[in-house]
Design a protein around this motif. Structure first.
Motif, PDB file in Angstrom:
ATOM      1  N   PHE A 171      39.515  62.433 -23.082  1.00  0.00           N
ATOM      2  CA  PHE A 171      38.832  61.348 -22.375  1.00  0.00           C
ATOM      3  C   PHE A 171      39.160  61.417 -20.882  1.00  0.00           C
ATOM      4  O   PHE A 171      38.272  61.382 -20.023  1.00  0.00           O
ATOM      5  CB  PHE A 171      39.242  60.010 -22.992  1.00  0.00           C
ATOM      6  CG  PHE A 171      38.541  58.797 -22.434  1.00  0.00           C
ATOM      7  CD1 PHE A 171      37.286  58.864 -21.857  1.00  0.00           C
ATOM      8  CD2 PHE A 171      39.142  57.556 -22.521  1.00  0.00           C
ATOM      9  CE1 PHE A 171      36.648  57.738 -21.361  1.00  0.00           C
ATOM     10  CE2 PHE A 171      38.518  56.418 -22.033  1.00  0.00           C
ATOM     11  CZ  PHE A 171      37.266  56.508 -21.450  1.00  0.00           C
ATOM     12  N   LYS A 172      40.436  61.579 -20.558  1.00  0.00           N
ATOM     13  CA  LYS A 172      40.866  61.689 -19.158  1.00  0.00           C
ATOM     14  C   LYS A 172      40.228  62.907 -18.493  1.00  0.00           C
ATOM     15  O   LYS A 172      39.754  62.826 -17.356  1.00  0.00           O
ATOM     16  CB  LYS A 172      42.388  61.768 -19.077  1.00  0.00           C
ATOM     17  CG  LYS A 172      42.927  61.838 -17.652  1.00  0.00           C
ATOM     18  CD  LYS A 172      44.445  61.897 -17.637  1.00  0.00           C
ATOM     19  CE  LYS A 172      45.034  61.908 -16.256  1.00  0.00           C
ATOM     20  NZ  LYS A 172      44.380  62.740 -15.264  1.00  0.00           N
ATOM     21  N   ASP A 173      40.192  64.020 -19.210  1.00  0.00           N
ATOM     22  CA  ASP A 173      39.581  65.232 -18.671  1.00  0.00           C
ATOM     23  C   ASP A 173      38.118  65.004 -18.303  1.00  0.00           C
ATOM     24  O   ASP A 173      37.656  65.441 -17.248  1.00  0.00           O
ATOM     25  CB  ASP A 173      39.669  66.385 -19.678  1.00  0.00           C
ATOM     26  CG  ASP A 173      41.076  66.922 -19.854  1.00  0.00           C
ATOM     27  OD1 ASP A 173      41.943  66.663 -18.991  1.00  0.00           O
ATOM     28  OD2 ASP A 173      41.308  67.607 -20.872  1.00  0.00           O
ATOM     29  N   SER A 174      37.385  64.310 -19.162  1.00  0.00           N
ATOM     30  CA  SER A 174      35.965  64.079 -18.881  1.00  0.00           C
ATOM     31  C   SER A 174      35.793  63.237 -17.620  1.00  0.00           C
ATOM     32  O   SER A 174      34.968  63.565 -16.761  1.00  0.00           O
ATOM     33  CB  SER A 174      35.261  63.441 -20.081  1.00  0.00           C
ATOM     34  OG  SER A 174      35.774  62.165 -20.370  1.00  0.00           O
ATOM     35  N   ARG A 192      34.197  77.021 -17.208  1.00  0.00           N
ATOM     36  CA  ARG A 192      34.471  76.764 -18.624  1.00  0.00           C
ATOM     37  C   ARG A 192      35.986  76.815 -18.744  1.00  0.00           C
ATOM     38  O   ARG A 192      36.574  77.820 -19.093  1.00  0.00           O
ATOM     39  CB  ARG A 192      33.775  77.811 -19.489  1.00  0.00           C
ATOM     40  CG  ARG A 192      34.026  77.659 -20.947  1.00  0.00           C
ATOM     41  CD  ARG A 192      33.233  76.500 -21.510  1.00  0.00           C
ATOM     42  NE  ARG A 192      33.498  76.438 -22.935  1.00  0.00           N
ATOM     43  CZ  ARG A 192      33.023  75.520 -23.713  1.00  0.00           C
ATOM     44  NH1 ARG A 192      32.239  74.595 -23.233  1.00  0.00           N
ATOM     45  NH2 ARG A 192      33.308  75.516 -24.982  1.00  0.00           N
ATOM     46  N   ASP A 193      36.647  75.710 -18.390  1.00  0.00           N
ATOM     47  CA  ASP A 193      38.106  75.696 -18.377  1.00  0.00           C
ATOM     48  C   ASP A 193      38.647  75.012 -19.628  1.00  0.00           C
ATOM     49  O   ASP A 193      37.885  74.575 -20.489  1.00  0.00           O
ATOM     50  CB  ASP A 193      38.637  75.069 -17.088  1.00  0.00           C
ATOM     51  CG  ASP A 193      38.256  73.608 -16.918  1.00  0.00           C
ATOM     52  OD1 ASP A 193      37.934  72.932 -17.913  1.00  0.00           O
ATOM     53  OD2 ASP A 193      38.296  73.136 -15.779  1.00  0.00           O
ATOM     54  N   SER A 194      39.946  74.923 -19.705  1.00  0.00           N
ATOM     55  CA  SER A 194      40.575  74.340 -20.886  1.00  0.00           C
ATOM     56  C   SER A 194      40.181  72.881 -21.065  1.00  0.00           C
ATOM     57  O   SER A 194      40.129  72.388 -22.179  1.00  0.00           O
ATOM     58  CB  SER A 194      42.093  74.481 -20.803  1.00  0.00           C
ATOM     59  OG  SER A 194      42.596  73.803 -19.669  1.00  0.00           O
ATOM     60  N   ARG A 195      39.868  72.178 -19.976  1.00  0.00           N
ATOM     61  CA  ARG A 195      39.457  70.777 -20.096  1.00  0.00           C
ATOM     62  C   ARG A 195      38.128  70.664 -20.830  1.00  0.00           C
ATOM     63  O   ARG A 195      37.967  69.818 -21.713  1.00  0.00           O
ATOM     64  CB  ARG A 195      39.366  70.116 -18.723  1.00  0.00           C
ATOM     65  CG  ARG A 195      40.700  70.043 -18.001  1.00  0.00           C
ATOM     66  CD  ARG A 195      40.584  69.375 -16.661  1.00  0.00           C
ATOM     67  NE  ARG A 195      39.629  70.065 -15.800  1.00  0.00           N
ATOM     68  CZ  ARG A 195      39.228  69.628 -14.625  1.00  0.00           C
ATOM     69  NH1 ARG A 195      39.674  68.477 -14.146  1.00  0.00           N
ATOM     70  NH2 ARG A 195      38.388  70.315 -13.897  1.00  0.00           N
ATOM     71  N   VAL A 196      37.180  71.504 -20.482  1.00  0.00           N
ATOM     72  CA  VAL A 196      35.872  71.458 -21.145  1.00  0.00           C
ATOM     73  C   VAL A 196      36.012  71.853 -22.609  1.00  0.00           C
ATOM     74  O   VAL A 196      35.398  71.246 -23.488  1.00  0.00           O
ATOM     75  CB  VAL A 196      34.846  72.345 -20.407  1.00  0.00           C
ATOM     76  CG1 VAL A 196      33.537  72.417 -21.180  1.00  0.00           C
ATOM     77  CG2 VAL A 196      34.608  71.816 -18.997  1.00  0.00           C
TER      78      VAL A 196
END
Length: 184
Positions: A44-47, A7-11
């Motif tokens: 979007f990039k993170d996903s 559960r990181d900052s991207r999520v």
């Protein structure tokens, strides 16, 4: 339902970028609108990055995207991991010869199709879509792919609605979900 992931900052950023619209398409439904995530370049990039990190070393031959939002998330993943992209569409949208799979909805039936020969026997397939709710569309996509002799490695989704238990319809196929919610 989801695979192991931090559960990181991207999520957290992805979760924050998904708009919730109450009472759409009918009263009592909390609609999870992933189109707002597309407005946030980083989310979007993170996903895409999280999916690519997960699948880059799994020898995936095909990324199959389910109409319509699977067409948004599937192609960049396919390009990044060196796989071909195959669209799975609603009826009468694909030219040429197709195979189809009908499935049941709470108010009737629907159908999805893919081109004959797009996926070959023995290929390893990743199915991508935006959301799993009751699991009917994803179940039909799995059946369609397995009918041609291919192996569904996993189903990758942005959103999972856990209390609708759609993953239970998938015959034990692995499901990876970035953001999970309770409540429709």
């Amino acid at each position: 339902m989801s695979g192991s992931r931090e559960r990181d900052s991207r999520v957290a950023r992805i979760d924050a970028a998904i708009r919730v619209i109450p009472d759409f398409p009918k009263p009592g439904i909390l609609f999870r609108d992933v189109t707002t995530l597309l407005l946030d370049h980083q989310a979007f990039k993170d996903s895409i990055d999280i999916f690519v990190e997960r699948y880059k070393d799994l020898k995936i031959d095909v990324v199959a995207g389910i109409e319509a939002r699977g067409f948004i998330f599937g192609p960049p993943v396919a390009l990044a991991i060196g796989a071909k992209f195959v669209p799975i569409r609603k009826p009468r949208k694909l030219p040429g010869e197709v195979i189809s799979e009908e499935y049941t909805l709470e108010y009737g039936t629907d159908c999805i199709e893919m081109h004959v020969g797009a996926i070959q026997s023995g290929e390893r397939v990743l199915i991508v879509d935006d959301l799993i709710a009751t699991g009917g569309t994803l179940q039909a996509a799995i059946k369609l792919i397995e009918r041609v002799g291919a192996e569904v490695v996993e189903c990758a989704l942005l959103v999972g609605l856990t209390d609708l238990k759609g993953h239970l319809k998938l015959g034990g196929k692995p499901v990876f979900v970035l953001v999970e919610y309770e409540g429709a």
